[in-house]
Write an enzyme that holds these catalytic residues in place. Sequence first.
Site, PDB file in Angstrom:
ATOM      1  N   HIS A 174      -4.482 -14.005  10.967  1.00  0.00           N
ATOM      2  CA  HIS A 174      -3.370 -12.750  10.591  1.00  0.00           C
ATOM      3  C   HIS A 174      -4.000 -11.837  11.351  1.00  0.00           C
ATOM      4  O   HIS A 174      -3.574 -10.189  10.040  1.00  0.00           O
ATOM      5  CB  HIS A 174      -3.535 -12.595   9.334  1.00  0.00           C
ATOM      6  CG  HIS A 174      -2.941 -13.889   8.448  1.00  0.00           C
ATOM      7  ND1 HIS A 174      -1.780 -14.303   8.607  1.00  0.00           N
ATOM      8  CD2 HIS A 174      -3.796 -15.130   7.556  1.00  0.00           C
ATOM      9  CE1 HIS A 174      -1.407 -15.597   7.837  1.00  0.00           C
ATOM     10  NE2 HIS A 174      -2.110 -15.567   7.452  1.00  0.00           N
ATOM     11  N   ARG A 188       1.863 -11.086   6.400  1.00  0.00           N
ATOM     12  CA  ARG A 188       3.649 -10.982   6.336  1.00  0.00           C
ATOM     13  C   ARG A 188       3.641 -10.409   7.565  1.00  0.00           C
ATOM     14  O   ARG A 188       5.414 -10.428   7.747  1.00  0.00           O
ATOM     15  CB  ARG A 188       3.974  -9.953   5.043  1.00  0.00           C
ATOM     16  CG  ARG A 188       3.147 -11.168   3.747  1.00  0.00           C
ATOM     17  CD  ARG A 188       3.397 -10.764   2.255  1.00  0.00           C
ATOM     18  NE  ARG A 188       5.120 -10.917   2.202  1.00  0.00           N
ATOM     19  CZ  ARG A 188       6.000 -10.354   1.207  1.00  0.00           C
ATOM     20  NH1 ARG A 188       5.042  -8.853  -0.023  1.00  0.00           N
ATOM     21  NH2 ARG A 188       6.990 -10.079   1.096  1.00  0.00           N
ATOM     22  N   ARG A 229      20.230  15.512  -6.172  1.00  0.00           N
ATOM     23  CA  ARG A 229      20.552  14.419  -5.865  1.00  0.00           C
ATOM     24  C   ARG A 229      20.837  14.177  -7.600  1.00  0.00           C
ATOM     25  O   ARG A 229      20.482  13.686  -8.631  1.00  0.00           O
ATOM     26  CB  ARG A 229      19.530  13.298  -6.238  1.00  0.00           C
ATOM     27  CG  ARG A 229      19.298  13.469  -4.461  1.00  0.00           C
ATOM     28  CD  ARG A 229      17.628  13.885  -3.935  1.00  0.00           C
ATOM     29  NE  ARG A 229      17.502  13.838  -2.294  1.00  0.00           N
ATOM     30  CZ  ARG A 229      17.148  14.496  -1.391  1.00  0.00           C
ATOM     31  NH1 ARG A 229      17.290  15.187  -1.672  1.00  0.00           N
ATOM     32  NH2 ARG A 229      17.806  14.449  -0.304  1.00  0.00           N
ATOM     33  N   PRO A 238       0.856  -1.307  -0.311  1.00  0.00           N
ATOM     34  CA  PRO A 238      -0.425   0.150  -0.078  1.00  0.00           C
ATOM     35  C   PRO A 238       1.331   1.295  -0.187  1.00  0.00           C
ATOM     36  O   PRO A 238       2.225   1.095   0.779  1.00  0.00           O
ATOM     37  CB  PRO A 238      -0.612  -0.051   1.683  1.00  0.00           C
ATOM     38  CG  PRO A 238      -1.114  -1.801   1.814  1.00  0.00           C
ATOM     39  CD  PRO A 238       0.771  -1.881   1.012  1.00  0.00           C
ATOM     40  N   GLU A 239       0.833   2.444  -1.030  1.00  0.00           N
ATOM     41  CA  GLU A 239       1.494   3.404  -0.904  1.00  0.00           C
ATOM     42  C   GLU A 239       0.457   4.373  -0.685  1.00  0.00           C
ATOM     43  O   GLU A 239       0.179   4.584  -0.148  1.00  0.00           O
ATOM     44  CB  GLU A 239       2.565   3.331  -2.249  1.00  0.00           C
ATOM     45  CG  GLU A 239       2.533   2.548  -2.907  1.00  0.00           C
ATOM     46  CD  GLU A 239       4.399   2.511  -2.022  1.00  0.00           C
ATOM     47  OE1 GLU A 239       5.029   3.354  -1.588  1.00  0.00           O
ATOM     48  OE2 GLU A 239       4.133   1.865  -2.497  1.00  0.00           O
TER      49      GLU A 239
END
Length: 271
Positions: free
Chosen positions: A89, A107, A151, A2-3
């Site tokens: 879970h 997970r 950068r 999920p972003e």
Amino acid sequence: MPELPEVEVTRLSFADRIQGARIHSVRLGKPLRWPLGYDPALLAGRTVLQVRRRGKYLLLDLDAGLLLLHLGMSGSLHFAPQQPEPGVHDHCDVVTHLGTLRLHDPRRFGAVVYADSQDAPAAAKLLGHLGMEPLDDGFSLPAFYAGLQARKTAIKQVLLAGEVVVGVGNIYASEALFIAGIRPTVRAHSISKPRAAKLHAAVRSVLARAVLKGGSTLRDFSNAHGESGYFQLEAMVYDRQGLPCRVCGTPIQQIRQGQRSTYFCPVCQKR
């Protein structure tokens, strides 16, 4: 994983329903990525004031302290007046008088962390390095351009790192770079200010569109109502290797950058 759009969609799906809720108890299951760092019994009696987002973290502001929630690689939150018995879970239940907020995470890369305040060491460690919020007014072009100029790595990797701007995950970085016409391998510091302006606008528009579409569901993402997202259905390049570009018809190419798949059009996206 999920972003930002998925986390924001999750926030919107339960924030108004849990606001003002008084916590009865907090149940923890198997250990998550980071420990809660607090006795869960001491959270009983506190009230949820609001739910905010910082990057990919959800912040539950309490009348004393706050909880920071992260969905990890495959986590999801579900808020309902009644929840079934927790499964294997289901690793955290925040039980309130308005309902139970449950973190489901097969997970176990997600987290629920307590901090006395957003400036406390536990919160600062997780939030202190995060870049600008792309959907906020503070996402300024001058600061974005300055961050790129500092950068020398590939622009796709700079977007994913989250130090210049947060939440531009793999799907959305590929899509924003396509809209801006920039090849993912271009070095960030070599991008001109006009091209940076196009990318700045593309990042904002792609993420806003994703939120409107409910995020992207590639495997198992759903919001706190259990609803899937649909942004991936209108992707221009992501996961379209070999298919014709929706603009010029050239086959979409795929490369690997930092162990992640990158998709781009070799004609529409310039070096």
